[in-house]
Scaffold this motif. Structure first.
Motif, PDB file in Angstrom:
ATOM      1  N   GLN A 177     -11.907 -27.371  36.756  1.00  0.00           N
ATOM      2  CA  GLN A 177     -12.759 -26.174  36.885  1.00  0.00           C
ATOM      3  C   GLN A 177     -12.338 -25.321  38.068  1.00  0.00           C
ATOM      4  O   GLN A 177     -12.210 -24.110  37.957  1.00  0.00           O
ATOM      5  CB  GLN A 177     -14.219 -26.589  37.101  1.00  0.00           C
ATOM      6  CG  GLN A 177     -14.968 -26.864  35.815  1.00  0.00           C
ATOM      7  CD  GLN A 177     -16.440 -27.190  36.088  1.00  0.00           C
ATOM      8  OE1 GLN A 177     -17.040 -26.688  37.037  1.00  0.00           O
ATOM      9  NE2 GLN A 177     -17.010 -28.034  35.262  1.00  0.00           N
ATOM     10  N   THR A 178     -12.138 -25.992  39.207  1.00  0.00           N
ATOM     11  CA  THR A 178     -11.744 -25.250  40.416  1.00  0.00           C
ATOM     12  C   THR A 178     -10.401 -24.575  40.211  1.00  0.00           C
ATOM     13  O   THR A 178     -10.231 -23.381  40.495  1.00  0.00           O
ATOM     14  CB  THR A 178     -11.678 -26.203  41.629  1.00  0.00           C
ATOM     15  OG1 THR A 178     -12.943 -26.819  41.783  1.00  0.00           O
ATOM     16  CG2 THR A 178     -11.313 -25.460  42.901  1.00  0.00           C
ATOM     17  N   LYS A 190      -8.905 -23.721  37.498  1.00  0.00           N
ATOM     18  CA  LYS A 190      -9.017 -22.643  36.498  1.00  0.00           C
ATOM     19  C   LYS A 190      -9.702 -21.426  37.109  1.00  0.00           C
ATOM     20  O   LYS A 190      -9.277 -20.287  36.932  1.00  0.00           O
ATOM     21  CB  LYS A 190      -9.797 -23.169  35.283  1.00  0.00           C
ATOM     22  CG  LYS A 190      -9.883 -22.205  34.123  1.00  0.00           C
ATOM     23  CD  LYS A 190      -8.550 -22.107  33.415  1.00  0.00           C
ATOM     24  CE  LYS A 190      -8.475 -20.878  32.540  1.00  0.00           C
ATOM     25  NZ  LYS A 190      -7.071 -20.448  32.372  1.00  0.00           N
ATOM     26  N   TYR A 191     -10.764 -21.684  37.841  1.00  0.00           N
ATOM     27  CA  TYR A 191     -11.535 -20.594  38.451  1.00  0.00           C
ATOM     28  C   TYR A 191     -10.664 -19.760  39.387  1.00  0.00           C
ATOM     29  O   TYR A 191     -10.792 -18.547  39.469  1.00  0.00           O
ATOM     30  CB  TYR A 191     -12.726 -21.181  39.216  1.00  0.00           C
ATOM     31  CG  TYR A 191     -13.621 -20.147  39.845  1.00  0.00           C
ATOM     32  CD1 TYR A 191     -14.557 -19.461  39.083  1.00  0.00           C
ATOM     33  CD2 TYR A 191     -13.515 -19.840  41.200  1.00  0.00           C
ATOM     34  CE1 TYR A 191     -15.369 -18.495  39.648  1.00  0.00           C
ATOM     35  CE2 TYR A 191     -14.323 -18.879  41.778  1.00  0.00           C
ATOM     36  CZ  TYR A 191     -15.255 -18.211  40.995  1.00  0.00           C
ATOM     37  OH  TYR A 191     -16.051 -17.256  41.560  1.00  0.00           O
ATOM     38  N   TYR A 192      -9.741 -20.446  40.092  1.00  0.00           N
ATOM     39  CA  TYR A 192      -8.877 -19.727  41.036  1.00  0.00           C
ATOM     40  C   TYR A 192      -7.572 -19.267  40.392  1.00  0.00           C
ATOM     41  O   TYR A 192      -6.643 -18.883  41.087  1.00  0.00           O
ATOM     42  CB  TYR A 192      -8.629 -20.572  42.292  1.00  0.00           C
ATOM     43  CG  TYR A 192      -9.838 -20.597  43.190  1.00  0.00           C
ATOM     44  CD1 TYR A 192     -10.050 -19.577  44.131  1.00  0.00           C
ATOM     45  CD2 TYR A 192     -10.805 -21.585  43.062  1.00  0.00           C
ATOM     46  CE1 TYR A 192     -11.180 -19.564  44.924  1.00  0.00           C
ATOM     47  CE2 TYR A 192     -11.945 -21.577  43.852  1.00  0.00           C
ATOM     48  CZ  TYR A 192     -12.122 -20.561  44.782  1.00  0.00           C
ATOM     49  OH  TYR A 192     -13.252 -20.546  45.561  1.00  0.00           O
ATOM     50  N   TYR A 207     -11.759 -25.550  29.888  1.00  0.00           N
ATOM     51  CA  TYR A 207     -11.056 -25.266  31.145  1.00  0.00           C
ATOM     52  C   TYR A 207      -9.559 -25.524  31.013  1.00  0.00           C
ATOM     53  O   TYR A 207      -8.779 -25.077  31.836  1.00  0.00           O
ATOM     54  CB  TYR A 207     -11.632 -26.086  32.292  1.00  0.00           C
ATOM     55  CG  TYR A 207     -13.030 -25.674  32.660  1.00  0.00           C
ATOM     56  CD1 TYR A 207     -13.258 -24.467  33.324  1.00  0.00           C
ATOM     57  CD2 TYR A 207     -14.118 -26.463  32.330  1.00  0.00           C
ATOM     58  CE1 TYR A 207     -14.542 -24.063  33.651  1.00  0.00           C
ATOM     59  CE2 TYR A 207     -15.409 -26.071  32.654  1.00  0.00           C
ATOM     60  CZ  TYR A 207     -15.617 -24.869  33.310  1.00  0.00           C
ATOM     61  OH  TYR A 207     -16.883 -24.474  33.631  1.00  0.00           O
TER      62      TYR A 207
END
Ligand code: ZN
Length: 239
Positions: free
Chosen positions: A189-190, A192-194, A211
């Motif tokens: 998640q992290t 992908k988010y960044y 994700y």
């Protein structure tokens, strides 16, 4: 394939299973045929440290013999041949990445060949036996060594560093871990988010985890070497 600058490779039990290690925190609540609550909790260690030490001493004897497989070696090849900052975050307590001569390895669940002194924090590295009488080589106090394994209820190791790596990576590879259970789920998640491109390599797809941009199915010992060849070839082709 584009050229990547910062790569994070997350590995889990699946990559070690291909080296014949099936003795990990299994879904049936057993670890190497022991109840998890008897060998992997702080309470168990406080109650009967000798029993817990003996369990890990036995596990050590098994893990010291294990050999890295084609997937571990493919990661080393990528580190040697691909000009990116490549870090390995592993949930495995075995040392197969080390044996494959990989570098930049973060054992977030600890590692089997280490004990930590609860008195001074010193890390003792050994495949030999550690017990309730072991003397810390740093502070000289006896009986304060704990297997450097993250027990249930303890914080994972290196999380600040791992978080920093996840925020700055442009490629995230997850190998042999479900991707839906903490911490792997939070890691993808992290990343992908960044903005990272994300791949999972597993025997089966892990539900419909959105994700992950790509799901590569099959044995990592087969799929990962092929993927690494594709990545190193893309350097030459410039595509
Ligand atoms: Zn000490």
């Amino acid at each position: 394939m584009k050229i990547f600058k910062n790569i994070v490779i997350l590995t889990g039990a699946g990559i070690s299973a291909e080296s014949g290690l099936a003795t990990f925190r299994a879904s049936n609540g057993l670890w190497n045929n022991h109840k998890v609550e008897d060998v992997a909790t702080i309470e168990a260690f406080q109650k009967n440290p000798q029993y817990v030490h003996e369990f890990y001493n036995e596990l050590k004897k098994e893990l010291v013999k294990a050999k890295p497989n084609a997937a571990h070696l493919a990661i080393t090849k990528l580190q040697n041949e691909y000009p990116a900052d490549i870090n390995i975050v592993t949930q495995n307590v075995d040392t197969l990445h080390e044996k494959a001569k990989s570098k930049n390895i973060y054992h977030v669940h600890g590692q089997i060949n280490q004990a930590v002194c609860l008195n001074c924090g010193h890390i003792l590295e050994t495949f030999g036996d550690v017990d309730t009488e072991t003397v810390c080589p740093n502070c000289q106090v006896a009986g304060m060594m704990k297997p450097n394994i993250v027990f249930f209820g303890e914080n994972l190791l290196y999380m600040d560093k791992v978080d920093e790596l996840l925020r700055s990576c442009d490629l995230f590879l997850s190998i042999g871990t479900s991707g839906v259970v903490f911490p792997a789920a939070a890691f993808v998640q992290t990343a992908k988010y960044y903005g990272a491109l994300t791949y999972e390599f597993n025997l089966e797809p892990t539900s419909n985890n959105f994700y992950f941009d790509h799901h590569i199915m099959g044995k990592a010992g087969v799929t990962l070497p092929a993927f690494v060849d594709e990545m190193t070839a893309s350097l030459k082709n410039g595509d």
